[in-house]
Design an enzyme around this catalytic site. Structure first.
Site, PDB file in Angstrom:
ATOM      1  N   ASP A   8       0.756  -1.206  -0.109  1.00 20.82           N
ATOM      2  CA  ASP A   8      -0.049   0.109  -0.026  1.00 20.82           C
ATOM      3  C   ASP A   8       0.816   1.286   0.033  1.00 20.82           C
ATOM      4  O   ASP A   8       1.394   1.529   1.121  1.00 20.82           O
ATOM      5  CB  ASP A   8      -0.913  -0.023   1.339  1.00 20.82           C
ATOM      6  CG  ASP A   8      -1.881   1.239   1.520  1.00 20.82           C
ATOM      7  OD1 ASP A   8      -1.784   2.111   0.610  1.00 20.82           O
ATOM      8  OD2 ASP A   8      -2.075   1.358   2.727  1.00 20.82           O
ATOM      9  N   LYS A  70       2.678  11.162  -3.538  1.00 23.74           N
ATOM     10  CA  LYS A  70       1.549  10.562  -4.329  1.00 23.74           C
ATOM     11  C   LYS A  70       0.709  11.504  -4.928  1.00 23.74           C
ATOM     12  O   LYS A  70       0.023  11.214  -5.818  1.00 23.74           O
ATOM     13  CB  LYS A  70       0.720   9.907  -3.276  1.00 23.74           C
ATOM     14  CG  LYS A  70      -0.073   8.794  -3.951  1.00 23.74           C
ATOM     15  CD  LYS A  70      -0.676   7.702  -2.789  1.00 23.74           C
ATOM     16  CE  LYS A  70      -1.831   6.883  -3.169  1.00 23.74           C
ATOM     17  NZ  LYS A  70      -2.170   5.835  -2.177  1.00 23.74           N
ATOM     18  N   ASP A 193     -12.760   5.305   2.450  1.00 22.64           N
ATOM     19  CA  ASP A 193     -11.383   5.391   2.650  1.00 22.64           C
ATOM     20  C   ASP A 193     -10.866   6.813   2.858  1.00 22.64           C
ATOM     21  O   ASP A 193     -10.667   7.768   1.671  1.00 22.64           O
ATOM     22  CB  ASP A 193     -10.632   4.613   1.578  1.00 22.64           C
ATOM     23  CG  ASP A 193      -9.128   4.556   1.740  1.00 22.64           C
ATOM     24  OD1 ASP A 193      -8.686   5.425   2.400  1.00 22.64           O
ATOM     25  OD2 ASP A 193      -8.524   4.111   0.870  1.00 22.64           O
TER      26      ASP A 193
END
Ligand code: AMP
Length: 520
Positions: A8, A70, A193
């Site tokens: 992840d 990211k 999430d």
């Protein structure tokens, strides 16, 4: 058998797991911790630091400490995310000649996939030290709404790090696998999430062991850091009011305030009030100034309630796309460290009129799901679970007058393939230009440009006679491929693909070579 891992690659933290028999297990990093800060830095002596070490020195070396990379994966310099980063982050961004985004680290300008590769390389090293053998294959997760550029950039990172990507899977899909939802049951699940930097909502259906994603939606700019920033703003406002000193331009002080804010936020998930103490935060002629504030959970909720509300329209949209009402959801799963906040749990519970499932570790669950997927792909799982995902964005082409024609609609199950016939508009036209785009806007120019294709070598014919079948394909990783065939001659046409951003294969090879020689 060679070890395979699930990774992840998170905005703020990353996590790596493997299968021990049929159980997913998290691999500790070199400091013995189960999650690793997604932070890269370079010290004044030129030493590169990753993870906890990089995070620990962040506030004394903020300009050379890269966090939240990211958010910048697959983005251009003029993108909203890049401009936000310039505003908020102490490190510098630069623009490459082609508009690509570069990050300044020491004296170098480095692309976001290379920075992510450093994190992946570190995770790989942790696994290798844990197993005492090389690890070369991985399943890597990405947010469900990542577009082709962002998925491709993630794959590039893995290649630079020396990892073969067995599959890219969506984080919420991995989370459902990680929760080990009984795959024999038929159920509709909502995965909420919220990690450090991004928010995703995914609606899934489990049908006789098949995970089918019904709809996904989300915001790449909504996450835990926004909650931290609210506390930072509150603390600096209070400081200004009491001491008449503006800390907002002092990057070093801000970094310390930010760290303290995040720590306080975490504590307030378990206690009802906490003290924030930052001695010597500012020096003036008359002496040093300190921050000493009490923050209650109630105040934190007041400061951040609207951030949770900001996620609701995305849930509404996903429900609408899946043609579902909140009452039709059987299970609600919370993923991402930020969902440990009690306010999120209660607001989501109100929204779905259902208590979310008992929390496992929301920051490890995605990596565990990725490990399960690696087990499935390697045939190590006894009961094979098929895994179906959908494409988060529509894929299509530009036609006349800036119109966007969708060829593969969003939420289509992948892998998928669709063919569309094209022809010429002029006599003796030997070349056709196709502009491939991804997005939901009616105007082509408002969508993300993926590539422009020149179909060359078409045989001489009157306008409208040649038939060229162009095939649009999205593979199991959500990555787009396009090919073309001239129907008359049955010959495959030569296509020149010009990717409009991201690293080229040559660039990646160059980076790998540069790394082998030990240079940054
Ligand atoms: P992830 O990317 O899933 O690891 O999530 C990281 C985010 O979760 C960061 O913004 C953390 O500050 C936040 N987080 C971690 N633990 C907690 C907690 N106990 N309460 C609230 N937020 C948390």
């Amino acid at each position: 058998m060679a070890k395979v891992v699930g990774i992840d690659l998170g905005t703020t933290y990353s996590c790596i797991a493997y299968m021990e028999g049929t159980d997913p297990k998290v691999i500790p990093n070199l400091d013995g911790l189960l999650t690793t800060p997604s932070v890269v830095s370079i010290t004044s002596s030129g030493e590169r630091l990753i993870g906890n070490l990089a995070q620990r020195q962040a506030f004394t070396n903020p300009k050379n400490t890269i966090v939240a990379i990211k958010r910048l994966m697959g983005k251009k310099y003029d993108s909203e995310e890049a401009q936000e980063t310039i505003q908020r982050m102490p490190y510098k961004l630069a623009e490459a000649a082609n508009g690509d985004l570069m990050v300044e680290l020491g004296s170098e300008k480095i692309s976001p996939p290379e920075i992510s590769a450093m994190i992946l390389e570190y995770m790989k090293k942790c696994a290798e030290s844990f197993f005492g053998e090389e690890v070369n294959e991985a399943v890597i997760t990405v947010p469900a709404h990542f577009n082709d550029h962002q998925r491709q950039a993630t794959k590039d990172s893995a290649r630079i790090a020396g990892l073969e990507v067995l599959r890219i899977i969506n984080e919420p899909t991995a989370a459902s696998l990680g929760y080990g939802l009984n795959t024999n049951e038929n159920a509709t699940i909502a995965v909420y999430d919220m990690g450090g930097g991004t928010f995703d909502i995914t609606l899934l259906e489990i049908n006789d062991g098949v995970f089918h994603v019904l709809a996904t939606n989300g915001n790449t700019y909504l996450g835990g850091e926004d909650f931290d920033n609210r506390i930072v703003d509150w603390l600096t406002d209070e400081f200004k009011r009491e001491k008449e000193i503006d800390l907002s331009q002092d990057k070093l002080a801000l970094q310390r305030v930010k760290e303290a804010a995040e720590k306080a936020k975490r504590e307030l998930s378990f206690t009802s009030e906490t003290e924030i103490n930052l001695p010597f935060i500012y020096s003036v002629d008359s002496g040093s100034k300190h921050i000493q504030n009490k923050l209650t959970r109630q105040k934190l909720e007041e400061l951040t309630k609207d951030l949770v509300e900001k996620s609701f329209p995305f849930i509404d949209q996903a429900l609408e796309d899946a043609n579902l009402e909140p009452e039709k959801i059987d299970d609600v799963i919370l993923v991402g460290g930020q969902t440990r906040m009690p306010l999120i749990r209660s607001m989501i519970s109100d929204f779905f009129r259902k208590e979310p499932k008992e929390q496992i570790n929301p920051d490890e669950i995605v990596a565990m799901g990725a490990a399960i997927q690696s087990g499935i792909l390697k045939g190590e799982m006894k009961d094979l679970i098929l895994l179906l995902d959908v494409t988060p964005l529509s894929l299509g082409i530009e036609t006349e007058k800036d119109q966007f024609i969708q060829i593969i609609e969003k939420n289509t199950t992948i892998p998928t393939k669709k063919t569309r016939a094209f022809t010429t508009v002029e006599h003796d036209q030997r070349r056709v230009r196709v502009h491939v785009l991804q997005g939901e806007e009616e105007r082509a120019s408002e969508n993300m440009s993926l590539a422009r294709f020149d179909l060359v070598g078409i045989e001489s014919a009157p306008a409208g006679v040649p038939q060229i079948d162009v095939t649009f394909e999205i593979d199991a990783d959500g990555i787009v491929k396009v090919s073309a065939r001239d129907v008359a001659t049955e010959r495959e046409q030569h296509i020149e693909v010009k990717a409009s951003s991201g690293l080229s294969s040559e660039q990646i090879d160059k980076i790998i070579k540069r790394q082998e020689t030990g240079e940054l």
